[in-house]
Scaffold this active site. Structure first.
Site, PDB file in Angstrom:
ATOM      1  N   ARG A 247       0.821  -1.214   0.000  1.00 20.47           N
ATOM      2  CA  ARG A 247       0.000   0.000   0.000  1.00 20.47           C
ATOM      3  C   ARG A 247       0.852   1.259   0.000  1.00 20.47           C
ATOM      4  O   ARG A 247       0.517   2.262   0.626  1.00 20.47           O
ATOM      5  CB  ARG A 247      -0.961   0.011   1.198  1.00 20.47           C
ATOM      6  CG  ARG A 247      -1.949  -1.139   1.227  1.00 20.47           C
ATOM      7  CD  ARG A 247      -2.874  -1.168   0.011  1.00 20.47           C
ATOM      8  NE  ARG A 247      -3.686  -2.369   0.025  1.00 20.47           N
ATOM      9  CZ  ARG A 247      -3.298  -3.541  -0.517  1.00 20.47           C
ATOM     10  NH1 ARG A 247      -2.133  -3.638  -1.131  1.00 20.47           N
ATOM     11  NH2 ARG A 247      -4.081  -4.595  -0.454  1.00 20.47           N
TER      12      ARG A 247
ATOM     13  N   SER B 158     -11.415   0.410   3.059  1.00 20.07           N
ATOM     14  CA  SER B 158     -10.560  -0.003   4.174  1.00 20.07           C
ATOM     15  C   SER B 158      -9.866   1.217   4.771  1.00 20.07           C
ATOM     16  O   SER B 158      -9.137   1.928   4.072  1.00 20.07           O
ATOM     17  CB  SER B 158      -9.511  -1.016   3.700  1.00 20.07           C
ATOM     18  OG  SER B 158     -10.141  -2.176   3.205  1.00 20.07           O
TER      19      SER B 158
ATOM     20  N   GLU C  94      -5.031   4.068   6.097  1.00 17.63           N
ATOM     21  CA  GLU C  94      -4.832   3.893   4.665  1.00 17.63           C
ATOM     22  C   GLU C  94      -5.217   5.140   3.859  1.00 17.63           C
ATOM     23  O   GLU C  94      -4.473   5.543   2.969  1.00 17.63           O
ATOM     24  CB  GLU C  94      -5.611   2.670   4.158  1.00 17.63           C
ATOM     25  CG  GLU C  94      -5.257   2.293   2.740  1.00 17.63           C
ATOM     26  CD  GLU C  94      -5.768   0.912   2.367  1.00 17.63           C
ATOM     27  OE1 GLU C  94      -6.239   0.753   1.229  1.00 17.63           O
ATOM     28  OE2 GLU C  94      -5.684  -0.006   3.201  1.00 17.63           O
TER      29      GLU C  94
END
Length: 357
Positions: A180, A250, A345
């Site tokens: 990520r 998320s 995130e």
């Protein structure tokens, strides 16, 4: 607008007239927080994007590029120029062997790109279906699902230099991809904006079904279309549609721990959900949050989604204050319970300017 170019160029004047002041960003972020952009414009072509960057440079303004707004946490008004990426276009080049090069402009919907590839019977991104946001955001965040990440198929990325307006291609292997993360999220965030990507897909390939119980969900007759349909169905069942319930997908990354810390946690929590990852283990952040008692909880006008504790939702708030408080409470409780620190995130604005999603 009081700020003006000293130029007689007709195109520059047209671009300048398209720049708006004090525009609400509520419809441009999926949390729907109602903060404003000092200046706002839409880039529908490379030429218009170059002109907008030149305008911002002329007046020494910061620049923030956004796309679908599905990976943003806007927590204050954004100074400088906010550019909405609406660059469009898809083209494909089939090679004599098994490869297909698919070039996609950064403003295209990522899910529609996946759908298009599946319809053409091209393999490689079917596991990444129904991930919200634009194609230009995919490399920034190195999006991933069901054992596949965008870096696995990314041949190269076209970028525009924010300071010079120069446009060029960067090889995917040089983008600093990790879980990520990428250079676009870190050292390149103030220099490069993504304008297009080139994906390397295959005409025939093995389906990747080993992650997240995908093979059990598909059944006995897996196919490219079946994988796409199953991923869409499973994601729809687990994750809220941001059009219906405001969220950014998320909210926390799955934390990565060492083998020693994993062994200690496994001894204390035998049902710990984890997966081998590089030199250590990746923990399921949703499971940690769920076990800490947060799933389905509401806090002021925000909360934790009842079907997936990894997702924070906004029921009624117009600003991010309550969500930031809830985030802090969740992180603190997970740290106290597991000695594991959760990392957000979504990209927070205006503290940083790295996301295009």
């Amino acid at each position: 607008m009081n700020m003006r170019f000293n130029t007689d160029d007709v195109f520059a004047q047209r671009i300048e007239s398209s720049i708006q002041e004090n525009v609400s960003l509520a419809t441009y972020n999926t949390f729907r927080f109602n903060y404003s952009a000092e200046y706002f414009a839409i880039a529908e072509s490379l030429d218009s994007l170059k002109a907008l960057l030149a305008w911002a440079n002329h007046f020494q303004l910061t620049v923030t590029m956004i796309g679908g707004g599905s990976n943003l946490l806007i927590s204050a008004d954004v100074s400088g120029l906010v550019i909405l990426n609406r660059l469009t276009g898809i083209s494909a080049r089939e090679h004599s062997g098994n490869l297909v090069s698919l070039t996609v402009a950064a403003g295209e919907s990522w899910h529609q790109v996946v759908k298009y590839a599946v319809e053409q019977k091209w393999y490689g991104i079917e596991n990444l279906a129904l991930i919200p946001g634009t194609t230009g955001a995919a490399p920034v965040q190195n999006i991933g699902a069901y054992g596949v990440e965008i870096k696995d198929v990314l041949a190269r990325v076209q970028v525009i230099n924010r300071n010079t307006g120069d446009v060029y291609w960067i090889n995917g292997r040089d983008c600093g991809f990790s879980y990520r993360d990428s250079f676009f999220k870190g050292m390149w965030k103030d220099v490069f904006f993504i304008t297009s990507v080139e994906l390397s897909l295959k005409k025939q390939a093995e389906l990747l079904l080993s992650y997240g119980g995908l093979s059990e969900s598909i059944g006995e007759r897996p196919s490219l279309q079946a994988v796409f349909d199953t991923v869409c169905r499973v994601r729809s069942e687990k994750l809220p549609d941001p059009v219906v319930l405001a969220n950014s997908g998320s909210f926390f990354k799955n934390p990565i721990v060492s083998q020693a810390q994993h062994s200690e946690l496994k001894e204390r929590f035998p049902n710990l959900v984890s997966f081998p990852f590089e030199e250590g283990f990746k923990l399921a952040a949703g499971w940690l949050i769920d076990q800490a008692g947060w799933r389905g909880k509401q806090y002021k006008g925000v909360g934790v989604y009842e079907k997936q504790a990894l997702v924070l939702v906004n029921h009624s708030e117009t600003n991010a204050a309550a969500l930031l408080e809830l985030e802090a409470k969740i992180k603190r409780s997970v740290l106290e319970m597991y000695s594991v620190e959760l990392e957000r995130e979504p990209v927070q604005l205006p503290l940083c300017r790295e996301s295009q999603q």
